[in-house]
Scaffold this motif. Structure first.
Motif: not given
Length: 193
Positions: A178-189
């Protein structure tokens, strides 16, 4: 001809410019994909807290969770545009389905351990215990009592101990995912290009 040229010039002067502004609707995917799948993984993780001897309930809840994840994956894959490359949502589904599958395999492993202890004849492992404690008392002096931890491990069997460590392992794996995907998704957004 002059009239046509004048009409064309007039159209050019009165032309309308249309601009489209596209924004990523990430809240839709958070509400309809990421949160429900995360809840399914947490349900799968909760099965590791069920009683070790209750294999039927543990495996049924875990398999149902895996089935729901597969259904979410199929439904989401049909609703998003088809591309020749992996999208982040595909990677998310692969990660959570693998996590749930690994939890199911750990439940099966704990059940195998439990059955081998319960029925040692014909199994690969048998319980071996010393007939008496050695006279030197080395075991008593070498072992320092760590009250809660030793009390836990002395009161539990090997399958319960393995189950305890599997729960810790998968809980940290879920947090890391979850932490990894939150970071990656926030970078994409937040990426503006």
């Amino acid at each position: 001809m002059l009239l046509l040229l004048l009409l064309l010039l007039l159209l050019l002067l009165l032309s309308v410019q249309v601009m489209f502004m596209f924004h990523n609707q990430f809240s839709y995917y958070i509400a309809n994909t990421f949160l429900p799948t995360l809840i399914q993984v947490l349900i799968g993780l909760a099965t590791l807290k069920f009683d070790v001897a209750d294999f039927q309930d543990r495996i049924m809840v875990s398999l149902t969770s895996l089935l729901v994840l597969a259904t979410f994956f199929t439904q989401t894959s049909q609703s998003i545009p088809k591309t020749s490359y992996l999208k982040l949502i595909d990677v998310w589904f692969v990660a959570v389905i693998f996590l749930d599958f690994a939890m199911i395999m750990s439940i099966v492993y704990v059940e195998i351990l439990r059955l081998r202890i319960k029925h040692p004849v014909g199994g690969f492992f048998t319980k071996v215990a010393p007939m008496s404690e050695p006279p030197s008392g080395c075991f008593a002096s070498c072992r320092k009592a760590d009250s809660r931890r030793d009390a836990f491990f002395l009161s539990t069997s090997r399958p319960e101990e393995v189950n305890f460590w599997m729960f810790k392992l998968f809980a940290w794996a879920v947090v890391a995912t979850v932490a990894t995907f939150v970071c990656v998704c926030m970078y994409g957004v937040l990426d503006e290009h």
